[in-house]
Motif scaffolding. Structure first.
Motif, PDB file in Angstrom:
ATOM      1  N   VAL A   1       0.593  -1.317  -0.307  1.00  0.00           N
ATOM      2  CA  VAL A   1      -0.127  -0.441   0.352  1.00  0.00           C
ATOM      3  C   VAL A   1       0.894   1.445   0.042  1.00  0.00           C
ATOM      4  CG1 VAL A   1      -1.457   1.073   1.475  1.00  0.00           C
ATOM      5  CG2 VAL A   1      -2.202  -1.244   0.617  1.00  0.00           C
ATOM      6  N   LYS A   2       1.938   1.294   0.784  1.00  0.00           N
ATOM      7  CA  LYS A   2       2.842   2.151   1.006  1.00  0.00           C
ATOM      8  C   LYS A   2       3.744   2.514  -0.226  1.00  0.00           C
ATOM      9  CE  LYS A   2       4.024   1.745   6.362  1.00  0.00           C
ATOM     10  NZ  LYS A   2       3.425   3.110   6.359  1.00  0.00           N
ATOM     11  N   LEU A   3       4.260   1.671  -1.290  1.00  0.00           N
ATOM     12  CA  LEU A   3       4.381   1.519  -2.281  1.00  0.00           C
ATOM     13  C   LEU A   3       3.316   2.310  -3.104  1.00  0.00           C
ATOM     14  CD1 LEU A   3       6.728  -1.687  -2.408  1.00  0.00           C
ATOM     15  CD2 LEU A   3       7.548   0.702  -2.325  1.00  0.00           C
ATOM     16  N   ARG A   4       2.402   1.514  -3.827  1.00  0.00           N
ATOM     17  CA  ARG A   4       1.787   2.060  -4.726  1.00  0.00           C
ATOM     18  C   ARG A   4       0.658   3.897  -4.168  1.00  0.00           C
ATOM     19  NH1 ARG A   4      -0.458  -3.566  -4.824  1.00  0.00           N
ATOM     20  NH2 ARG A   4       0.376  -5.208  -6.264  1.00  0.00           N
TER      21      ARG A   4
ATOM     22  N   ASN B   1       7.393  15.133  -7.316  1.00  0.00           N
ATOM     23  CA  ASN B   1       8.206  15.955  -6.925  1.00  0.00           C
ATOM     24  C   ASN B   1       9.759  14.270  -6.886  1.00  0.00           C
ATOM     25  OD1 ASN B   1      11.000  16.491  -5.142  1.00  0.00           O
ATOM     26  ND2 ASN B   1      10.206  18.573  -5.690  1.00  0.00           N
ATOM     27  N   GLU B   2      10.894  14.735  -7.641  1.00  0.00           N
ATOM     28  CA  GLU B   2      11.988  13.394  -7.841  1.00  0.00           C
ATOM     29  C   GLU B   2      12.353  13.384  -6.402  1.00  0.00           C
ATOM     30  OE1 GLU B   2      14.518  13.939 -10.856  1.00  0.00           O
ATOM     31  OE2 GLU B   2      13.179  13.909 -12.443  1.00  0.00           O
ATOM     32  N   GLU B   3      12.759  14.453  -5.720  1.00  0.00           N
ATOM     33  CA  GLU B   3      13.522  14.250  -4.404  1.00  0.00           C
ATOM     34  C   GLU B   3      12.846  13.257  -3.582  1.00  0.00           C
ATOM     35  OE1 GLU B   3      16.637  13.743  -3.872  1.00  0.00           O
ATOM     36  OE2 GLU B   3      17.031  14.850  -5.532  1.00  0.00           O
ATOM     37  N   THR B   4      11.627  13.857  -3.396  1.00  0.00           N
ATOM     38  CA  THR B   4      10.598  13.770  -2.434  1.00  0.00           C
ATOM     39  C   THR B   4      10.077  12.088  -2.650  1.00  0.00           C
ATOM     40  OG1 THR B   4       9.511  15.911  -2.122  1.00  0.00           O
ATOM     41  CG2 THR B   4       7.978  13.927  -1.651  1.00  0.00           C
ATOM     42  N   MET B   5       9.680  11.819  -4.305  1.00  0.00           N
ATOM     43  CA  MET B   5       9.999  10.823  -4.445  1.00  0.00           C
ATOM     44  C   MET B   5      10.540   9.665  -4.258  1.00  0.00           C
ATOM     45  SD  MET B   5       8.719   9.038  -8.728  1.00  0.00           S
ATOM     46  CE  MET B   5       7.875  11.241  -8.668  1.00  0.00           C
ATOM     47  N   LEU B   6      12.044   9.792  -4.640  1.00  0.00           N
ATOM     48  CA  LEU B   6      12.796   9.014  -3.914  1.00  0.00           C
ATOM     49  C   LEU B   6      12.838   8.866  -2.801  1.00  0.00           C
ATOM     50  CD1 LEU B   6      15.531   7.838  -5.013  1.00  0.00           C
ATOM     51  CD2 LEU B   6      17.052   9.593  -4.241  1.00  0.00           C
ATOM     52  N   GLN B   7      12.945  10.091  -1.996  1.00  0.00           N
ATOM     53  CA  GLN B   7      12.426   9.452   0.123  1.00  0.00           C
ATOM     54  C   GLN B   7      12.162   8.607   0.379  1.00  0.00           C
ATOM     55  OE1 GLN B   7      15.277  10.691   2.100  1.00  0.00           O
ATOM     56  NE2 GLN B   7      16.242  11.609   0.016  1.00  0.00           N
ATOM     57  N   GLU B   8      10.404   9.046  -0.451  1.00  0.00           N
ATOM     58  CA  GLU B   8       9.534   7.500  -0.022  1.00  0.00           C
ATOM     59  C   GLU B   8      10.025   6.820  -0.149  1.00  0.00           C
ATOM     60  OE1 GLU B   8       5.552   9.221  -2.484  1.00  0.00           O
ATOM     61  OE2 GLU B   8       5.719  11.329  -0.636  1.00  0.00           O
ATOM     62  N   PHE B   9      10.651   6.214  -1.718  1.00  0.00           N
ATOM     63  CA  PHE B   9      10.588   4.940  -1.516  1.00  0.00           C
ATOM     64  C   PHE B   9      11.684   4.300  -0.589  1.00  0.00           C
ATOM     65  CE2 PHE B   9      12.672   1.580  -4.227  1.00  0.00           C
ATOM     66  CZ  PHE B   9      11.090   1.271  -5.053  1.00  0.00           C
ATOM     67  N   LYS B  10      12.832   5.378  -0.591  1.00  0.00           N
ATOM     68  CA  LYS B  10      14.309   4.829   0.350  1.00  0.00           C
ATOM     69  C   LYS B  10      13.027   4.145   2.276  1.00  0.00           C
ATOM     70  CE  LYS B  10      17.634   7.273  -1.406  1.00  0.00           C
ATOM     71  NZ  LYS B  10      19.095   7.950  -1.076  1.00  0.00           N
TER      72      LYS B  10
ATOM     73  N   CYS C   1      10.096   3.301   2.157  1.00  0.00           N
ATOM     74  CA  CYS C   1       9.433   1.576   1.641  1.00  0.00           C
ATOM     75  C   CYS C   1      10.945   0.719   1.588  1.00  0.00           C
ATOM     76  CB  CYS C   1       8.945   1.864   0.099  1.00  0.00           C
ATOM     77  SG  CYS C   1       7.301   2.884   0.777  1.00  0.00           S
ATOM     78  N   ILE C   2      11.983   1.407   1.469  1.00  0.00           N
ATOM     79  CA  ILE C   2      13.489  -0.493   1.234  1.00  0.00           C
ATOM     80  C   ILE C   2      13.414  -0.593   2.723  1.00  0.00           C
ATOM     81  CG2 ILE C   2      15.661  -0.338   0.394  1.00  0.00           C
ATOM     82  CD1 ILE C   2      14.656   1.292  -2.156  1.00  0.00           C
ATOM     83  N   ALA C   3      13.763   0.715   3.100  1.00  0.00           N
ATOM     84  CA  ALA C   3      14.103   0.406   5.246  1.00  0.00           C
ATOM     85  C   ALA C   3      12.924  -0.620   5.474  1.00  0.00           C
ATOM     86  CB  ALA C   3      14.220   2.123   5.367  1.00  0.00           C
ATOM     87  N   TYR C   4      11.094   0.041   5.394  1.00  0.00           N
ATOM     88  CA  TYR C   4      10.315  -1.115   5.761  1.00  0.00           C
ATOM     89  C   TYR C   4      10.641  -2.209   5.335  1.00  0.00           C
ATOM     90  CZ  TYR C   4       5.797  -1.457   7.098  1.00  0.00           C
ATOM     91  OH  TYR C   4       4.186  -1.696   8.095  1.00  0.00           O
ATOM     92  N   HIS C   5      10.436  -2.793   4.274  1.00  0.00           N
ATOM     93  CA  HIS C   5      11.040  -3.835   3.588  1.00  0.00           C
ATOM     94  C   HIS C   5      12.093  -4.305   4.027  1.00  0.00           C
ATOM     95  CE1 HIS C   5      11.998  -6.929   0.319  1.00  0.00           C
ATOM     96  NE2 HIS C   5      10.582  -7.124   1.368  1.00  0.00           N
ATOM     97  N   GLN C   6      12.990  -3.658   4.613  1.00  0.00           N
ATOM     98  CA  GLN C   6      14.293  -4.533   5.267  1.00  0.00           C
ATOM     99  C   GLN C   6      14.193  -5.266   6.937  1.00  0.00           C
ATOM    100  OE1 GLN C   6      17.310  -5.784   3.941  1.00  0.00           O
ATOM    101  NE2 GLN C   6      17.553  -6.028   5.558  1.00  0.00           N
TER     102      GLN C   6
END
Length: 375
Positions: free
Chosen positions: A209-212, A218-227, A229-234
């Motif tokens: 849900v967080k990923l979708r 904004n590219e930087e905002t999108m990147l931070q949100e995705f990172k 999600c990566i930490a959440y996955h870890q």
């Protein structure tokens, strides 16, 4: 009183282990008494099987099944005694995660969390009813025979277990102490495993849900949100690794012993004509198969949901992101190609295919024993 003890997700299951002193306990007295009775009975049962090996093959197969069941219970008891702090840390992690989703989670996930909590509470209520029924059955089963009989037949050196007062003492000890201990190590322990698997599936859904929900321009905002999600996955991977470390040995013995247990039950069933014993064996077979099926079913769901994370990562608007964003998406998709599988003993993946293989092996053992007995 610890916070995780009152977590609605686990209901009464964790409280049982706290009350008997297996976790969250400073003193060792409760833990020692809880371990002493199963061990004494286990030794007496081994002595009985050794002395009565050639008397009745059907009765011996039934005694072997009960011995294997007790072995599995002692393995679980050993895990609880060896790793109480690890169990406590795991429950604390789940409790904090649960409260975080409850307070800050997506409304859809909060609703799913409440639904899963209701299911686990229903599972816990069913456990209480089964435990009560098992205790009553343990009391009346030996009394249904014309001769003196214990719930679990035992023998000890220099003592006749069927003579007064030893018979009465062992009878009450098994019914009032041993039967509840076996039920505690079988039902709440299994419930905790199933609930933890269900929670793992839930947080994977939360990650999807967080990923979708990443839709920023904004590219930087999108990147931070995705990172994030990566930490959440870890964090999810670490949770599954902790669960694997805690219960891997239990899963191994479950796989190793279940085939023999089911084989012994079927073999004993093929040799008896007493309706009372037939109903007892059918109950054992149904219960054992159900417990293994539900465990492998939820473990399989966890693995399947972990693969869905790759699809959720691809559904993000990565094509609008910068180069680093695209590399992060590729990395997450590559990581998700290997499912988060629970493995029995670190060897056998707990999937429905493995469950089917165990059933086939059990039937093969049964066919072999039946063929040998007919020769």
């Amino acid at each position: 009183m610890t916070n995780y003890e009152n977590l609605p997700l686990y209901a009464v299951n964790v409280k049982v282990f706290v009350k008997v002193g297996l976790i969250d306990s400073i003193g060792w007295t409760k833990r020692f008494l809880f371990c002493l009775i199963p061990i004494i009975t286990y030794v007496g049962q081994i002595i009985h099987i050794f002395k009565s090996w050639n008397e009745d093959m059907g009765e011996t197969s039934m005694n072997l099944h009960i011995l294997l069941l007790k072995t599995h219970c002692l393995v679980r008891l050993w895990l609880m005694v060896k790793k109480p702090k690890d169990f406590e840390r795991f429950f604390q992690c789940v409790e904090q995660w649960y409260r975080d989703i409850e307070r800050n989670g997506d409304p859809q996930m909060v609703g799913t969390l409440k639904e899963i909590t209701k299911r686990t509470q229903l599972l816990s209520k069913m456990t209480i009813y089964v435990a009560a029924g098992g205790t009553i059955a343990a009391f009346f089963y030996p009394l249904s025979f014309d001769r003196r009989k214990h719930m679990i037949t035992v023998q000890y050196p220099f003592v006749d277990a069927l003579q007064t007062p030893f018979f009465e003492f062992l009878f009450l000890l098994q019914v009032l102490c041993l039967a509840p201990i076996i039920l505690v190590l079988t039902l709440p322990f299994t419930n905790i495993y199933l609930i933890s698997l269900m929670f793992g599936e839930l947080v994977l859904k939360d990650l999807c849900v967080k990923l979708r929900n990443i839709r920023s321009e904004n590219e930087e905002t999108m990147l931070q949100e995705f990172k994030k999600c990566i930490a959440y996955h870890q964090k999810i991977i670490a949770l599954c690794d902790d669960l694997q470390d805690l219960l891997s040995m239990d899963g191994f013995f479950h796989v190793a012993l279940f085939g023999m247990m089911l084989c012994m039950l079927l073999f004993f069933l093929s040799m008896i004509h007493d309706l009372r014993l037939i109903l007892t064996i059918l109950t054992f077979v149904s219960y054992t198969t159900y417990m293994l099926f539900t465990t492998y079913y939820y473990a399989n769901n966890l693995a399947t949901e972990s693969l869905e994370v790759a699809n959720a990562a691809y559904d993000t608007p990565w094509y609008r992101g910068n180069l680093e964003m695209r590399k992060c998406v590729i990395t997450m998709i590559a990581r998700c190609q290997k499912p988060l599988q629970m493995k029995a003993g670190g060897l056998y993946p707990m999937t429905m295919e493995t469950f089917q293989a165990i059933l086939r092996v059990s039937y093969s053992y049964f066919s072999l024993l039946q063929g040998l007995s007919q020769q």
